[in-house]
Design a protein around this motif. Structure first.
Motif, PDB file in Angstrom:
ATOM      1  N   VAL B 199      14.039  -5.097  24.449  1.00  0.00           N
ATOM      2  CA  VAL B 199      14.354  -6.224  23.355  1.00  0.00           C
ATOM      3  C   VAL B 199      13.836  -5.406  22.016  1.00  0.00           C
ATOM      4  O   VAL B 199      13.343  -4.495  22.067  1.00  0.00           O
ATOM      5  N   LYS B 200      14.624  -5.719  20.916  1.00  0.00           N
ATOM      6  CA  LYS B 200      14.522  -5.276  19.461  1.00  0.00           C
ATOM      7  C   LYS B 200      12.933  -5.506  19.206  1.00  0.00           C
ATOM      8  O   LYS B 200      12.604  -6.634  19.183  1.00  0.00           O
ATOM      9  N   ARG B 201      12.126  -4.896  18.414  1.00  0.00           N
ATOM     10  CA  ARG B 201      11.086  -5.119  17.677  1.00  0.00           C
ATOM     11  C   ARG B 201      10.936  -6.520  16.988  1.00  0.00           C
ATOM     12  O   ARG B 201      12.108  -6.651  16.203  1.00  0.00           O
ATOM     13  N   THR B 204      10.904  -5.229  12.286  1.00  0.00           N
ATOM     14  CA  THR B 204      11.795  -4.194  11.950  1.00  0.00           C
ATOM     15  C   THR B 204      12.318  -4.476  10.422  1.00  0.00           C
ATOM     16  O   THR B 204      12.208  -3.661   9.327  1.00  0.00           O
ATOM     17  N   GLN B 625      10.733   0.804  23.592  1.00  0.00           N
ATOM     18  CA  GLN B 625       9.719   1.009  22.864  1.00  0.00           C
ATOM     19  C   GLN B 625       8.946   2.329  23.574  1.00  0.00           C
ATOM     20  O   GLN B 625       8.334   2.847  23.124  1.00  0.00           O
TER      21      GLN B 625
END
Ligand code: FES
Ligand code: FES
Lengths: 149, 724
Positions: B199-201, B204, B625
């Motif tokens: 999943v995206k941070r 950001t 990550q």
């Protein structure tokens, strides 16, 4: 009182005229997206555009800017819409700590304006900013993605 | 200006506003003075989870985010058990004082040693699971259905039999009134939907718009800005300074001495403070320390290589006898210089001190240590202090120390009620660090007639971090951390080779240059020593370095090295002039290995083409990550290998800025390919271990390419040209 043309606005400040543009932006105009990293034009954290040219603002006396157009990271998104470079940065999830990223995005903006389809060698030559977190691989990917967008 | 109270209902408020920030939002905590602004607070489900009526999920994170992604990973773990909608997740930091006041409900704030996920995964997942059970219990009451018949997913609770559903937001207030369950069962990681995924941070967007506020960007009402110059020789004293010379300069408000070793100028802006400080005449008392140089430090360490007395860290059989009786003896001396962390954001902290309160705003890797420093420097009890953590513009171990917090509080104490933002110049930062310790190492190995390693003797000489920073953690005078990666056993940093006769010891030699925890800490140099010497032994035995290692490595270490070698195509033909080098290590609970592919041109130009890196960190919480941490580890480790070196002259650090302390940039960054080989039976760290394989894998590849064995870093001092 002196005037600077920043992000399309004429902004007044009272700083000593020889104060570096970086510190006028950060402390007088409260545009803190432009970062202090070294103060000696080595790291690129303070990169802004002056008439479209990527420039390390820590080494530019404010009184040398005249009426040239200064663009900072805060000036890229129009009406809350990220520009295509910022959007690529988000899509690739580039930043780690993020501190160098304003400068990276500004340098990439100048690069893509000059070379819409940069090669890896173009990226190597233009992107001399330091990132201690080591986001280089993602920076490269995001620049190529933005070039295609 | 709008004021939002955080869901913690603390003495701090989140301020966002064009009035303060000139047109873009910023978030920071300002002290809450009167009772008037008490907003409606949403009651928490427990210390970790708050759910708002609109389904917004706030997850509390105690560890510090400094780029490593711990914030996102910990949120994933909580959200996984909570069964909430990931797109509704936001986060907030509790403050260290709140942790103290609530009996340390958030446990450890300290963020170092790659510990964030590996040490908190159990209790943060339990926090998420308990909150889920409370939500289900509240839904059972509302839907008039037995809790056992309800399922929770994506922030919705469903009663399958009746088809009725209710959202988390609708039952959160009722759930918050319930007793938490005594026990919860955690999910099997193979059933994970949010954790384990790339999943995206969560942090950001603000980092690409310039909106992200770091400590150095803070603006508080009435704030002044200060900058400091400490004695250029660490440990020296301030003799005198002539404040009158600069007091009339633009913007200057005050010139103060602190701690007997530093002067500080307080002004309206950083630029004015800095300009005035540069003009301030100062006189220092450096005493005998002025005689120390890199040469004297090297002499001190060289003596330690052969000293009689040393602390034994790992011993098997009789190494001396085995080597004496060996068919072949190999010996080499290596060294690893001081390194600087170089966080991109220079050290800074903002403090406000009154007669009964001390508040600090700063990026810190250790909120509770910063709180203790605030209390000590202000003279106020901990209960009257608090620290409001900001995101860090890099940590790498440097921001685990609170020296800059102490300084900011000491200055703020001189101007009661006025917030003081203390910013270190890059020059101050370069010269007043707690540096990666300096060590040397002598290795002696014995091979039998068949080329088997029968005995290995490793003498480390050099600096102890614990002796300087945490002497209470020494064990009978010994610094166990010195042996990171070489330890006899344990789940942290154990030595992977089965050597029948082994002796690893440490002659502690402590120069005055303060050492500190530098990302990867002592695994870095120990891996250089051991992994380069393994190649030297393999050469002496006439064996391939991979095959030579495989005979000696224990299963988990061997498996990760094999995974890297397989992926890199080790042993298969490479492009002309390209060579592979290997390294492996265990550190921070994880097993890592790297294969570097390099070429060295006829005129000595080194190119690192590619690194293939394998990691077994037990469980993978966010593969995207981890990939970024692994690639970042090579940027960090290769910067040190190529350029990193702090030297000492007349007692002072010689490097003052990036022109004298170079770092790797994008043109030198190799392509990094990450291979994840998690075995699922432990939890290991990710932010640090891989750094240690960067230098040795490249040094080993250089030796293959050139026949030159580089034993002293950095590489910039070595001529790699053929025949040179
Ligand atoms: S701050 Fe300007 S280049 Fe580093
Ligand atoms: S993202 Fe941290 S310095 Fe580049």
């Amino acid at each position: 009182m002196a005037v600077l043309n920043v992000n399309g606005k004429a902004l007044n400040h009272n700083a000593d005229p020889r104060t570096p543009l970086l510190w006028v932006l950060r402390e007088q105009l409260k545009l803190t997206g432009t970062k202090y990293g070294c103060g000696i034009a080595q790291c690129g954290a303070c990169t802004v555009l002056i008439d479209g040219v990527a420039t390390r603002s820590c080494q530019v006396p404010a009184n040398s800017v005249g009426n040239r157009k200064v663009t900072t990271i805060e000036g890229l998104a129009a009406n809350g819409q990220l520009n295509k470079i910022q959007a690529a940065w988000v899509a690739v999830d580039v930043p780690q700590c993020g501190y160098c990223q304003s400068g990276m995005v500004m340098a990439a903006t100048a690069l893509l304006a000059a070379k819409p389809k940069p090669t890896d060698a173009d990226i190597d030559a233009a992107m001399t900013n330091i990132c201690r977190c080591g986001t280089y691989q993602q920076v490269r990917e995001a620049i190529h993605a933005a070039a295609k967008a | 200006m709008t004021i939002h109270q955080t869901s913690l209902g603390r003495r701090g408020f989140l301020v966002s506003g064009a009035a303060v920030a000139g047109g873009f939002s910023l978030g920071f905590h300002i002290p809450f003075e009167d009772g008037a602004a008490h907003a409606q607070t949403v009651k928490e489900l427990n210390a970790w989870v708050v759910i708002h009526p609109d389904d917004k999920v706030v997850i509390r994170i105690a560890r510090s985010e400094m780029g490593q992604g711990t914030l996102t990973g910990l949120c994933q773990l909580v959200a996984e058990e909570l069964e909430c909608n990931w797109s509704k997740v936001t986060w907030e930091y509790p403050t260290p004082a709140e942790n103290v006041a609530r009996n340390r409900v958030w446990k450890n704030f300290s963020t170092g040693g790659s510990r964030g996920i590996r040490e908190s995964n159990q209790y943060v997942r339990e926090g998420g699971a308990m909150a889920r059970e409370m939500l289900i219990a509240a839904a059972a009451a509302q839907l008039k259905a037995p809790a056992a018949e309800l399922t929770a997913s994506n922030s919705v609770i469903t009663h399958k039999a009746s088809g009725k559903t209710v959202t988390y937001g609708a039952v959160a207030a009722a759930a918050a009134q319930l007793e938490p369950p005594k026990e919860v069962k955690l999910k099997d990681p193979k059933d994970w939907k949010i954790a384990g995924k790339p999943v995206k941070r969560l942090d950001t967007v603000d980092k690409v718009t310039g909106k992200q506020i770091y400590g150095i960007d803070l603006v508080l009402p009435g704030m002044l800005v200060a900058t400091v110059r400490a004695c250029p020789v660490i440990g020296g004293k301030l003799k005198s300074f002539d404040a009158a010379k600069i007091e009339k300069m633009p913007g200057v408000k005050k010139v103060v001495a602190i701690d007997g070793n530093a002067v500080v100028v307080v002004a309206d802006t950083y630029w004015n403070a800095r300009t005035a400080l540069a003009a301030l005449p100062t006189d220092w008392d450096i005493g005998e320390l002025g005689k120390v140089s890199s040469e004297t430090i090297t002499q001190m360490l060289t003596e330690g290589l052969v000293a009689q007395e040393a602390f034994v860290g790992n011993k098997v059989g009789d190494a001396k006898a085995a080597i004496d009786g060996a068919a072949k003896k190999v010996e080499a001396i290596y060294s690893f210089p001081y390194q600087h962390h170089v966080t991109m954001e220079p050290m800074n902290a903002t403090a406000r001190v009154t007669a009964d309160k001390c508040e600090v705003w700063c990026g810190t890797q250790n909120g509770e240590a910063a709180l203790a420093a605030a209390s000590e420097a202000s003279g106020l009890p901990v209960a009257k202090c608090d620290v409001f953590k900001q995101l860090l513009g890099g940590g790498f171990g440097r921001r685990g120390r609170s020296d800059y917090v102490r300084q900011a509080v000491l200055v703020a104490k001189e101007m009661p009620g006025t917030p003081i933002k203390l910013i270190w110049s890059r020059e101050e930062d370069m010269t007043h660090c707690q540096y990666h310790p300096i060590t040397m190492c002598k290795l002696t190995g014995g091979l039998d007639a068949q080329g088997n390693l029968v005995g290995l003797r490793v003498r480390i000489s050099g600096q102890s971090i614990l002796a300087s920073l945490l002497p209470g953690n020494l064990v009978n005078g010994m610094d166990p951390a010195t042996f990171q990666g070489l330890m006899a056993s344990g789940v942290e940093a154990a030595y992977g080779y089965n050597v029948p006769n082994l002796l690893i010891d440490h002659a502690m030699r402590n120069p005055h240059i303060t050492p500190g925890f530098w990302r990867g800490v002592n695994v870095n140099q120990n891996a250089v020593y051991m992994e380069c010497f393994m190649d030297e032994l393999a050469d002496a035995a006439g064996q391939d370095p991979l095959a030579f290692r495989m005979k000696l490595l224990k299963p988990k270490w061997a498996a990760v090295l094999k995974a890297a070698a397989d992926k890199a195509g080790y042993g298969k033909p490479l492009p002309a002039g390209h060579f592979h080098g290997l390294a492996q290590v265990m550190g921070y609970g994880s097993y890592v290995a790297g294969v570097a592919e390099v070429s060295v041109s006829a005129d000595g130009h080194l190119k690192i083409h590619k690194i293939t890196a394998a990691t077994n960190c037990g469980h993978v919480v966010n593969p995207a990550q981890i990939e970024r941490q692994v690639a970042g580890s090579f940027a960090y480790g290769l910067s040190a290998a190529l350029y990193g070196e702090i030297t000492v002259k007349d007692g002072a650090v010689e490097q003052t800025n990036f022109d004298s302390y170079n770092m790797l940039r994008i043109d030198e960054m190799p392509k990094v390919e990450t291979v994840l080989v998690p075995t699922g039976d432990f939890w290991g760290g990710v932010g640090e271990p891989t750094i240690a394989v960067a230098a040795p894998s490249v040094l080993n590849a250089i030796a293959r390419a050139t026949g030159k064995r580089v034993r002293n870093l950095p590489l910039m001092h070595h001529e790699l040209k053929k025949g040179a």
